[in-house]
Enzyme design. Structure first.
Site, PDB file in Angstrom:
ATOM      1  N   GLU A 122     -45.123 -37.303 -31.623  1.00 55.97           N
ATOM      2  CA  GLU A 122     -43.738 -37.168 -32.105  1.00 55.97           C
ATOM      3  C   GLU A 122     -43.536 -37.805 -33.483  1.00 55.97           C
ATOM      4  OE1 GLU A 122     -41.236 -38.577 -28.876  1.00 55.97           O
ATOM      5  OE2 GLU A 122     -41.407 -36.668 -27.854  1.00 55.97           O
ATOM      6  N   GLU A 181     -45.254 -31.889 -23.755  1.00 52.51           N
ATOM      7  CA  GLU A 181     -44.336 -32.708 -22.957  1.00 52.51           C
ATOM      8  C   GLU A 181     -43.109 -31.875 -22.614  1.00 52.51           C
ATOM      9  OE1 GLU A 181     -43.104 -36.611 -24.265  1.00 52.51           O
ATOM     10  OE2 GLU A 181     -45.028 -36.940 -25.249  1.00 52.51           O
TER      11      GLU A 181
HETATM   12  C1  BG6 Z   1     -41.271 -38.591 -25.449  1.00 51.30           C
HETATM   13  C2  BG6 Z   1     -42.425 -39.553 -25.614  1.00 51.30           C
HETATM   14  O1  BG6 Z   1     -40.290 -38.881 -26.385  1.00 51.30           O
HETATM   15  O2  BG6 Z   1     -40.562 -38.579 -24.279  1.00 51.30           O
HETATM   16  C3  BG6 Z   1     -42.905 -40.203 -24.356  1.00 51.30           C
HETATM   17  O3  BG6 Z   1     -43.510 -38.967 -26.304  1.00 51.30           O
HETATM   18  C4  BG6 Z   1     -41.728 -40.499 -23.465  1.00 51.30           C
HETATM   19  O4  BG6 Z   1     -43.652 -41.335 -24.696  1.00 51.30           O
HETATM   20  C5  BG6 Z   1     -41.052 -39.173 -23.104  1.00 51.30           C
HETATM   21  O5  BG6 Z   1     -42.011 -41.239 -22.342  1.00 51.30           O
HETATM   22  C6  BG6 Z   1     -39.894 -39.289 -22.151  1.00 51.30           C
HETATM   23  O6  BG6 Z   1     -38.982 -40.218 -22.619  1.00 51.30           O
HETATM   24  P1  BG6 Z   1     -38.512 -41.433 -21.733  1.00 51.30           P
HETATM   25  O7  BG6 Z   1     -37.726 -42.269 -22.637  1.00 51.30           O
HETATM   26  O8  BG6 Z   1     -37.706 -40.820 -20.641  1.00 51.30           O
HETATM   27  O9  BG6 Z   1     -39.736 -42.105 -21.237  1.00 51.30           O
END
Ligand code: BG6
Length: 480
Positions: free
Chosen positions: A182, A379
Site C-alpha cells: 500500500e 487483499e
Molecule cells: C490493509 C493493510 O490496509 O488493510 C493490512 O495492508 C491491514 O496490513 C488490512 O491489516 C486491514 O486493515 P485493518 O486495519 O482492519 O487491519
C-alpha cells in the site's frame, strides 16, 4: 464451457509478518515500527499525536504485535490449514527487522533468513506458490528514529541491500513479489508506510513526497535486481484502492472526485507502472506546498523509473469512498478509514468501512483500462466480530456473503476483459489489525482464540467460511 476464471488463477490468502508472526525479539530480530504501535482503537490517534516519538511504554499500553498469533512457532500448523483449503498461493511478508535488525547493517541475520527458508519450503511442500511482500508496514525502528524514515535518501541503499538479500536467497523458489505494501497510503498512515510521525516530519508534505520518490527508486532497483536473477520473475507494486464517487452530479463534486482519484488512487501507480511522474504532478505539489526544487531527485532516478516499471499491479480493496465538497451538512461521521462522506446506497462494516462489491468491478476496470497490466487483488475482506457458539463452531455467514459478492464482481470484471491474476483475501487466519491493533476485528477463515488484551489459548479452529472457501477454490470460483 466458459469458465469465470482461468485455470491458473491464484486463489489464496494474505497476511503480513508484523501482524501474525509474534516473536518480536527472538533469534536476533530487531524492533520494527509496528512493534512500537500500541493496541486499541486509539492507535492512530496516539501515533498521530505531536509528541509521539516511538517510545515503547509497556506500563501504559499493550503491544499486540509483539506476540501476534505466534505464527513464528506455529506456521506449519497454519500452512497445513491453508493447504486443506486448497490454497494455490499464500501472500506473506518478510519482516525487514528479522533480516537486518537495525536496518543499516552490512550483513544479514542468518537466523531470520532461515525462518523464511522454512516458511517457503513448507508452502512448496503443499504446492502453494509463495507471494512475497518485501516491505509491509514494518521497517526497522532504527531507520525511523535515526534516519527519519523514508524521507532520507539513505533508505534506498538499506532497502536495496535488504531486497537483494531476500531476492538472491529465495528467487529460485519464489516467482511473485511486491515491493511495498500500500505505497499510496502515506497520506493516511505515514507512520506505517514511511516511518514518518509528526515528531520526525509527517506533517510536512515535502517529506511525504520526498519519501515517495525514494520508495519509487528503491522499488525500481528491486525490479531490476529481480529480473537480473530470474527472467520469468514477476514483481508488482501494491496500492490501496478505494473506488471514489462524486456524491452527486454537481460538477464541483465531480472535479473534486477527479482530483482525489489522481492524488490518492493513481499517483503512485502512474509512476510505478508508467515509469514517469504524471502530468498533474506540478498541480499536486502546489496544492500540498511541495517545493519541487528542494526535492532530492537525481537525473538517473528518472531513467531507472522508466526502465524498470512493475510487472503487475497488486492492490487491496475493502471499501469505496464518496466525495462531497459543497454541502455543509455532508455526513462525514462514517468511520471510513480513508475519509469521505456517507454513501446512502451502501452499508458499512462495524468499523464504518462502506461495503461495495460493484466498486470492486469498477476498480478493476479503472485500473486495467488505465494501465493494461495484469491485476492481482492481494487483499479484500470483512473485519467483523465473530461469536463462538457453545459447541465451538462459528457461523460467519456475513463474511461468506461479503466475499461471495466480491468474487462475483471479480467474475464480472473478467467478463469485461480485465486480466486478473488472482485473489488473496486478507487475514485468512485471524491476526492483529493494522489500524487498531485489535484481535476482535477478525477477517479469517481460521479463528484464533486470543482477545484484545492478549488473553487466549491461541488455538486455531475452522469457521463456517473455511469449508465455503475450500469449495470456492476447488471449483475455481464457479460455485460461490
Ligand atoms: C490493509 C493493510 O490496509 O488493510 C493490512 O495492508 C491491514 O496490513 C488490512 O491489516 C486491514 O486493515 P485493518 O486495519 O482492519 O487491519
Amino acid at each position: 464451457m466458459t469458465t469465470r476464471f482461468t485455470k491458473e488463477f491464484l486463489w489464496g490468502g494474505a497476511t503480513a509478518a508484523n501482524q501474525l508472526e509474534g516473536a518480536f525479539d527472538r533469534d536476533g530480530k530487531g524492533l520494527s515500527v509496528a512493534d512500537a504501535m500500541p493496541g486499541g482503537k486509539q492507535r492512530f490517534a496516539i501515533i498521530g499525536s505531536e509528541d509521539f516519538d516511538w517510545t515503547i511504554d509497556e506500563e501504559k499500553y499493550i503491544y499486540p504485535n509483539h506476540r501476534g498469533i505466534e505464527h513464528y512457532d506455529r506456521f506449519k500448523e497454519d500452512i497445513a490449514l491453508f493447504a486443506e483449503m486448497n490454497f494455490k498461493c499464500y501472500r506473506f511478508s518478510i519482516a525487514w527487522s528479522r533480516i537486518f535488525p537495525q536496518g543499516d547493517e552490512l550483513t544479514p541475520n542468518e537466523a531470520g533468513l532461515r525462518f523464511y527458508d522454512q516458511l517457503i519450503d513448507e508452502c512448496l511442500k503443499y504446492g502453494i506458490e509463495p507471494v512475497i511482500t518485501i516491505s509491509h508496514y514494518e521497517m526497522p525502528l532504527n531507520l525511523a528514529k535515526k534516519y527519519g524514515g523514508w524521507k532520507n535518501r539513505e533508505l534506498i541503499t538499506f532497502y536495496e541491500r535488504f531486497a537483494e538479500t531476500v531476492l538472491t536467497r529465495y528467487h529460485e523458489k519464489v516467482k511473485y513479489w511486491m515491493t511495498f505494501n500500500e505505497i499510496n497510503s502515506a497520506f493516511h498512515f505515514p507512520a506505517l508506510s514511511q516511518g514518518l510521525v509528526k515528531s520526525n516530519g509527517a506533517a510536512d508534505y515535502q517529506n511525504i513526497f520526498q519519501a515517495w520518490h525514494n520508495q519509487f527508486v528503491a522499488s525500481s532497483k528491486a525490479v531490476k535486481l529481480a529480473h537480473e536473477l530470474r527472467s520469468d520473475i514477476e514483481v508488482g507494486c501494491m496500492i490501496i484502492y478505494a473506488t471514489t464517487y462524486s456524491i452527486d452530479s454537481n460538477p464541483v463534486n465531480q472535479v473534486a472526485t477527479m482530483v482525489q482519484n489522481q492524488e490518492f488512487n493513481f499517483f503512485c501507480t502512474d509512476v510505478q507502472v508508467r515509469g514517469e511522474y504524471p502530468a498533474y504532478t506540478s498541480r499536486t505539489y502546489a496544492k500540498y506546498g511541495v517545493d519541487a526544487s528542494l526535492l532530492e531527485q537525481a537525473a538517473e532516478d528518472f531513467e531507472l523509473l522508466k526502465q524498470y516499471p512493475v510487472d503487475y499491479i497488486g492492490f487491496s480493496y475493502y471499501m469505496s469512498s464518496a466525495v462531497d465538497e459543497v454541502s455543509p451538512e455532508a455526513d462525514t461521521s462514517i468511520g471510513n478509514l480513508l475519509g469521505g462522506v456517507k454513501n446512502p446506497f451502501l452499508e458499512a462494516s462495524e468499523w464504518g468501512w462502506q461495503i461495495d462489491p460493484d466498486g470492486l468491478r469498477i476498480a478493476l476496470n479503472e485500473l486495467y483500462n488505465r494501465y493494461e497490466k495484469p491485476l492481482f487483488i492481494v487483499e479484500n475482506g470483512l473485519g467483523a466480530i465473530d461469536e463462538v457458539n457453545p459447541d465451538g463452531t462459528i457461523d460467519d455467514d456475513y463474511r461468506i456473503d461479503y466475499l461471495r459478492r466480491h468474487i462475483d464482481a471479480m467474475a464480472d470484471a473478467v467478463a469485461d476483459g480485465v486480466d486478473l491474476m488472482g485473489y488473496t483475501p486478507w487475514g485468512c487466519i485471524d491476526l492483529v489489525s493494522a489500524s487498531t491493533g485489535e484481535m476482535s476485528k477478525r477477517y479469517g477463515f481460521i479463528y484464533v482464540d486470543l482477545d484484545d488484551n492478549g488473553v487466549g489459548t491461541l488455538n486455531r479452529s475452522k469457521k463456517k467460511s473455511f469449508d465455503w472457501y475450500k469449495d470456492v477454490i476447488k471449483t475455481n470460483g464457479e460455485r460461490v
